[in-house]
Design an enzyme around this catalytic site. Structure first.
Site, PDB file in Angstrom:
ATOM      1  N   GLU A 264       0.853  -1.191   0.000  1.00  0.00           N
ATOM      2  CA  GLU A 264       0.000   0.000   0.000  1.00  0.00           C
ATOM      3  C   GLU A 264       0.881   1.230   0.000  1.00  0.00           C
ATOM      4  OE1 GLU A 264      -2.692   0.475   3.251  1.00  0.00           O
ATOM      5  OE2 GLU A 264      -3.644  -1.493   2.994  1.00  0.00           O
ATOM      6  N   GLU A 312     -13.790   5.746  -0.284  1.00  0.00           N
ATOM      7  CA  GLU A 312     -14.617   4.825   0.503  1.00  0.00           C
ATOM      8  C   GLU A 312     -15.257   5.593   1.658  1.00  0.00           C
ATOM      9  OE1 GLU A 312     -12.610   0.684   0.809  1.00  0.00           O
ATOM     10  OE2 GLU A 312     -10.961   2.136   0.672  1.00  0.00           O
ATOM     11  N   LYS A 315     -15.314   4.183   5.269  1.00  0.00           N
ATOM     12  CA  LYS A 315     -14.056   3.851   5.918  1.00  0.00           C
ATOM     13  C   LYS A 315     -13.863   4.701   7.154  1.00  0.00           C
ATOM     14  CE  LYS A 315     -10.147   1.488   5.426  1.00  0.00           C
ATOM     15  NZ  LYS A 315      -9.090   1.889   4.482  1.00  0.00           N
ATOM     16  N   GLU A 325      -9.203   9.000   5.720  1.00  0.00           N
ATOM     17  CA  GLU A 325      -9.344   7.592   5.337  1.00  0.00           C
ATOM     18  C   GLU A 325     -10.384   7.404   4.228  1.00  0.00           C
ATOM     19  OE1 GLU A 325      -7.750   4.798   6.389  1.00  0.00           O
ATOM     20  OE2 GLU A 325      -6.379   6.017   7.573  1.00  0.00           O
TER      21      GLU A 325
END
Length: 355
Positions: A264, A312, A315, A325
């Site tokens: 990541e 997202e 998240k 996030e």
């Protein structure tokens, strides 16, 4: 089997200079992208796979088995890094029969159409639970070997805080026994000819936000900066390289032959210090362009997964700020880009090097 060729390709890339000398033809590679699903109104798995293909993204990370995603990946020729859910790791550590059941349900039904490259035993597991990682990897390796699938490499994804020191890179060391147990298991796969890598989530963004006084933003964004870290004859002009070479230095200190895969890395486009569309685009495009050259300690292709495919909105992240996030995505749920980004497919071939 196709995924055997993909795994072998990545091992070969680790000795790229000798390959060029021999004039060996290889396959195209590109940065991968993590496919997260914690959002409303995300596209179907089939649409997502088509989006990956249309953008020339050859590698996908998924965080746990998902039937619809795996069915959509059949025949796509996208290499897959698939996670074992954190809550399943203790069960796989307890017995080879549990590991066999996991492989039977989550791997075998999708072969040969899905190109499983890696299995990640958990993501950023911390605390006492880390003691389950090494035995789970061992059990999965035993099952994969027994079923003729030992070209699928098993590892775990860790955070940078597995290091107890990291500045300068040559001073880096691993901090506890459990990560060393994991590394010993990975190192033991060297005898098979394809060493399983350590998967590491590398975020210059969080390093920067944790110390904005001393870390120059441009240094974190791969932009020209007055900051240069000089370490044993190597010069670091960006934070990402320094962080990755922290890991290589710590591995060398332990005399381990284990490659690193960045599982990541990314930058948020909204929600916190330094989070903007401009900075996210700058970091991610520079990252995609940069990894073709590796790091000062390992100046060849560095396999890397950008986080993440979509914003997202469900998240959360108490440690780093829930709002950021939610905004690491390259694309919105309607598949429109958050900002322009171009994936570079790199061909390694006889007489042409990186293209």
């Amino acid at each position: 089997m196709a995924h055997q060729r993909a795994a072998a390709m990545l091992a070969v890339l680790g000795v790229i200079a000798s390959i060029f000398a021999a004039g060996t033809a290889l396959w195209p590679v590109s940065a991968g992208v993590c496919y997260g699903v914690h959002g409303d109104r995300l596209p179907s798995a089939a649409e997502v796979v088509q989006l990956y293909k249309s953008k020339g993204i050859l590698n996908m990370r998924i965080y746990q088995p998902d039937v619809q995603t795996l069915l959509a990946l059949k025949g796509s020729k996208i290499n897959v890094l698939m996670g074992v859910a954190d809550e399943d790791v203790p069960r796989l550590a307890a017995s080879t029969s549990a590991a066999a059941d996991w492989v039977k349900v989550n791997i075998q039904p999708y072969l040969p159409g899905v190109l499983f490259q890696y299995i990640a035993v958990g993501n950023e597991i911390t605390g006492a639970a880390t003691q389950n990682i090494a035995p789970a990897i061992k059990n999965l390796n035993a099952v994969l070997s027994a079923t003729g699938l030992d070209d699928i490499q098993v590892s775990t994804a860790v955070r940078m805080d597995v290091l107890s020191s990291s500045s300068p890179p040559s001073s880096s060391t691993f901090k506890d026994g459990n990560i060393k147990d994991v590394l010993a298991v990975l190192n033991s796969t060297y005898a098979t000819g394809i060493t399983a890598p350590l998967l590491v989530n590398v975020y210059p963004y969080f390093a920067y936000t944790g110390d904005t006084k001393n870390i120059d933003l441009n240094f974190a964004l791969f932009q020209p900066s007055s900051t240069v870290i000089r370490d044993n004859g190597l010069n670091y002009t960006n934070l990402f390289d320094a962080m990755v070479d922290d890991l290589y230095a710590a591995l060398s200190r332990e005399n381990l032959v284990v490659p690193v895969v960045v599982s990541e890395s990314g930058w948020p486009s909204y929600g916190g210090v330094g989070a903007s569309v401009t900075n996210a685009q700058t970091y991610n495009q520079n990252l995609i362009n940069h990894i073709r050259n590796g790091t000062p300690k390992r100046p060849y292709w560095l396999e890397t997964y950008v986080f993440a495919m979509f914003n997202e909105n469900q998240k959360t992240g108490a440690e780093t700020g829930a709002e950021t996030e939610k905004h690491f995505g390259l694309f919105n749920p309607d598949k429109s880009p958050v900002y322009p980004i171009k994936f570079r497919m790199i061909h390694v071939c006889k007489g042409c090097g990186f293209q």
